[in-house]
Design a protein around this motif. Structure first.
Motif, PDB file in Angstrom:
ATOM      1  N   LYS A 141       0.844  -1.197   0.000  1.00 11.97           N
ATOM      2  CA  LYS A 141       0.000   0.000   0.000  1.00 11.97           C
ATOM      3  C   LYS A 141       0.878   1.244   0.000  1.00 11.97           C
ATOM      4  N   LEU A 142       0.686   2.103  -0.988  1.00 14.25           N
ATOM      5  CA  LEU A 142       1.432   3.366  -1.049  1.00 14.25           C
ATOM      6  C   LEU A 142       0.789   4.359  -0.089  1.00 14.25           C
ATOM      7  N   LYS A 159       2.019  -5.470   5.478  1.00 13.87           N
ATOM      8  CA  LYS A 159       1.687  -6.247   6.678  1.00 13.87           C
ATOM      9  C   LYS A 159       1.818  -5.408   7.950  1.00 13.87           C
ATOM     10  N   GLY A 160       1.313  -4.174   7.874  1.00 12.93           N
ATOM     11  CA  GLY A 160       1.285  -3.297   9.046  1.00 12.93           C
ATOM     12  C   GLY A 160       2.574  -2.560   9.334  1.00 12.93           C
ATOM     13  N   GLU A 161       3.628  -2.828   8.563  1.00 20.87           N
ATOM     14  CA  GLU A 161       4.906  -2.148   8.773  1.00 20.87           C
ATOM     15  C   GLU A 161       5.130  -1.096   7.688  1.00 20.87           C
ATOM     16  N   THR A 162       5.784  -0.003   8.076  1.00 17.97           N
ATOM     17  CA  THR A 162       6.014   1.110   7.168  1.00 17.97           C
ATOM     18  C   THR A 162       7.452   1.103   6.665  1.00 17.97           C
ATOM     19  N   TYR A 163       7.620   1.377   5.390  1.00 16.82           N
ATOM     20  CA  TYR A 163       8.946   1.431   4.774  1.00 16.82           C
ATOM     21  C   TYR A 163       9.074   2.738   3.988  1.00 16.82           C
ATOM     22  N   ASN A 197      12.528  -4.216  -1.994  1.00 19.55           N
ATOM     23  CA  ASN A 197      13.682  -4.995  -1.553  1.00 19.55           C
ATOM     24  C   ASN A 197      13.904  -4.889  -0.048  1.00 19.55           C
ATOM     25  N   SER A 198      13.518  -3.753   0.553  1.00 16.59           N
ATOM     26  CA  SER A 198      13.571  -3.655   2.015  1.00 16.59           C
ATOM     27  C   SER A 198      12.564  -4.610   2.643  1.00 16.59           C
ATOM     28  N   ILE A 199      11.401  -4.750   2.017  1.00 15.19           N
ATOM     29  CA  ILE A 199      10.387  -5.693   2.487  1.00 15.19           C
ATOM     30  C   ILE A 199      10.888  -7.124   2.353  1.00 15.19           C
ATOM     31  N   VAL A 200      11.571  -7.402   1.250  1.00 15.16           N
ATOM     32  CA  VAL A 200      12.134  -8.745   1.027  1.00 15.16           C
ATOM     33  C   VAL A 200      13.079  -9.108   2.165  1.00 15.16           C
ATOM     34  N   ILE A 201      13.929  -8.166   2.555  1.00 15.55           N
ATOM     35  CA  ILE A 201      14.890  -8.434   3.634  1.00 15.55           C
ATOM     36  C   ILE A 201      14.175  -8.790   4.925  1.00 15.55           C
ATOM     37  N   ASP A 202      13.114  -8.033   5.255  1.00 16.95           N
ATOM     38  CA  ASP A 202      12.432  -8.239   6.533  1.00 16.95           C
ATOM     39  C   ASP A 202      11.487  -9.439   6.540  1.00 16.95           C
TER      40      ASP A 202
END
Length: 522
Positions: free
Chosen positions: A459-460, A485-489, A511-516
């Motif tokens: 979600k943007l 999933k409720g986390e902000t990047y 890619n930050s989401i991929v890491i986490d």
């Protein structure tokens, strides 16, 4: 002994006087609700006599936000009966309403703005206060341009309106003319006399930033007895703006031993409030602005990063968590030192390097940083895997993590009034992925196409773009905030092609989401 001072927020009145920053009713209500969460003591909700829309906005804020006894709602009136009635009829729905009257006090205002004698202005001010007192018990009187007024006339005015019933005296530095020592001395003299005249009357200040001293003048006033300060979020306001609420509050919070004062402000809501005001008003916060600027807690200098890693208090006097941020940000750039880069690798579980290996890896890092400006965590994985491939070595810690990252290969965006559309080509683990989508606009179509290609539900939340250079080859910098999933990047990217910069920023976020969330367990 520490004393409380009152925080009066005028973002919705003085702040909204910035050209182009006009808010609609919904936006005003949302900002007012957020100011209530911030726990300011008073909200100046507008200038109701200026328009029907502003009157209705003040009325709705009084009804829906001012419905508790711990918040005062006010609005501005000139020393004119119709203005005062408009304020009363809009704020009377609040639990704690207040009428705010303003009238010039300097020779310049008397002669050139009003064309009246100072004694005539004094009489007008007294009559205005007396009329307001027939409507509400709480009345604030602002002596406009007080910092350029003759002191004895200023005091004569203050004494007269207090005897007429004013419960708050506000001393504005209307054009940002004062300097801290001078303004502090003025407040000291007024406070001394006012407390002898009526110690129940609050002494307030309202400072503008024309010479860049609004916050300093406000703090000088607090040290010299001011009971209340008027501020705006992000320091917005007429011309160069007002004293910045977050700067005043955090200065007192950080240097409590100097100011011997405190506020009720919930500092954890500062960043939420700053971002809301910035977004609704379309006013970007200066990146290096104190407290709320994008770089206020970002450290890219190798010397600073090294010191912070060893001990945070070497270069950080405020914990970013205290104002609602996650934590300090160590931005990896070509200026980052070895200690910062090594620490970043360590946080990703990659710290089994010999000194020789790290020096070679650090060289690779600098090459990428020179080309990319900012280096993200997924870039570090790629750097390591490429290093070991180059050396023909197997690195069991890596587990081919970099194959999980996405890379933009190509994009095509078509912008038109009916069906903006986009097609993208991505690469992951040596495979080509494609995505296509239509959207409400070219960026929406582009991001929908990227999501189609990577099959992630993102979600943007926010999209910002600005030029960071000039001319035909100007660089556009894109900063986005997404939720997964409720986390902000948050991610950024720059390019002369703003669509490519937009895509790169989105890929960086993915890619930050991929890491986490999506990397295989090592």
């Amino acid at each position: 002994m520490s004393r409380k001072f009152w925080v009066f927020d005028t973002t919705l009145r003085d702040g909204e006087q910035v050209p182009g920053a006009k808010l609609n009713l919904y936006e005003k209500l949302e900002v007012a609700k957020q100011l209530k969460k911030l726990q300011v003591d008073m909200i100046e909700a507008g200038f109701p006599s200026s328009s029907t829309g502003d009157f209705n906005a003040v009325k709705e804020i009084a009804r829906k936000v001012g419905n508790s006894d711990d918040l005062i709602i006010t609005a501005l009136a000139r020393a004119v009966k119709s203005d005062i009635e408009a304020v009363y009829n809009s704020v009377k729905y609040a639990e704690n309403p207040l009428i705010h009257i303003v009238l010039g006090a300097s020779d310049i205002h008397a002669e050139k703005k009003f064309g009246k004698s100072k004694s005539q202005l004094l009489d007008i001010g007294v009559d205005a206060v007396k009329f307001a007192k027939t409507l509400l018990p709480e009345v604030q009187y602002s002596t406009e341009d007080a910092s350029r007024a003759d002191f004895e006339y200023l005091w004569q005015t203050i004494e007269a309106v207090v005897k007429a019933g004013a419960t708050i005296i506000n001393v504005p530095d209307t054009v940002g003319f004062a300097e801290p020592e001078e303004f502090g001395g003025l407040i000291y003299k007024i406070n001394d006399r006012l407390k002898n005249l009526n110690d129940n009357v609050l002494l307030s200040v309202h400072c503008h930033n024309d010479l860049g001293m609004a916050t300093a003048n406000t703090l000088a006033a607090i040290k010299n007895g001011a009971d209340k300060v008027e501020c705006t979020i992000n320091g917005i306001g007429e011309r160069a703006g007002n004293a910045s609420l977050e700067e005043v509050v955090m200065a007192v919070h950080t240097r409590a031993e100097i100011y011997q004062a405190y506020t009720n402000v919930n500092t954890m809501e500062i960043m939420n409030t700053s971002r809301m005001v910035s977004e609704f008003m379309g006013l970007d916060v200066q990146v290096n602005k104190a407290i709320t600027g994008e770089n206020a807690f970002a450290h890219s200098s190798g010397i600073h990063q090294d010191g912070l890693i060893k001990s945070r208090d070497t270069y950080e006097i405020i914990n970013p968590i205290d104002i609602g941020l996650d934590d300090m940000e160590l931005v990896l750039t070509a200026r980052s030192g070895r200690h910062a880069v090594k620490t970043a690798f360590k946080q990703l579980g990659m710290n089994q390097f010999t000194n020789t290996e790290f020096e070679e890896i650090f060289t690779d890092f600098l090459e990428l940083a020179d080309a990319k400006k900012e280096v993200y965590n997924h870039d570090l994985y790629v750097i390591i895997e490429n290093y070991y491939k180059k050396k023909n070595k197997d690195n069991e810690n890596m587990n081919h993590f970099s194959s999980n990252f996405y890379e933009l290969v190509d994009l095509q965006v078509i912008s038109n009034a009916k069906f903006p559309s986009a097609n993208v080509e991505l690469k992951k683990a040596g495979q080509t992925l494609t995505g296509s989508a239509v959207g409400s606009g070219p960026i929406d179509a582009l991001y929908s196409a990227i999501m189609d290609g990577c099959e992630l539900d993102i979600k943007l939340i926010q999209y910002d773009i600005r030029s960071i250079s000039k001319g035909k080859e100007a660089l556009g910098k894109v900063k986005i905030q997404v939720e997964y999933k409720g986390e902000t990047y948050i991610a950024k990217a720059s390019d002369t092609d703003i669509l490519k910069a937009s895509a790169d920023a989105y890929i960086n976020a993915i890619n930050s989401i991929v890491i986490d969330h999506l990397l295989p367990v090592s």
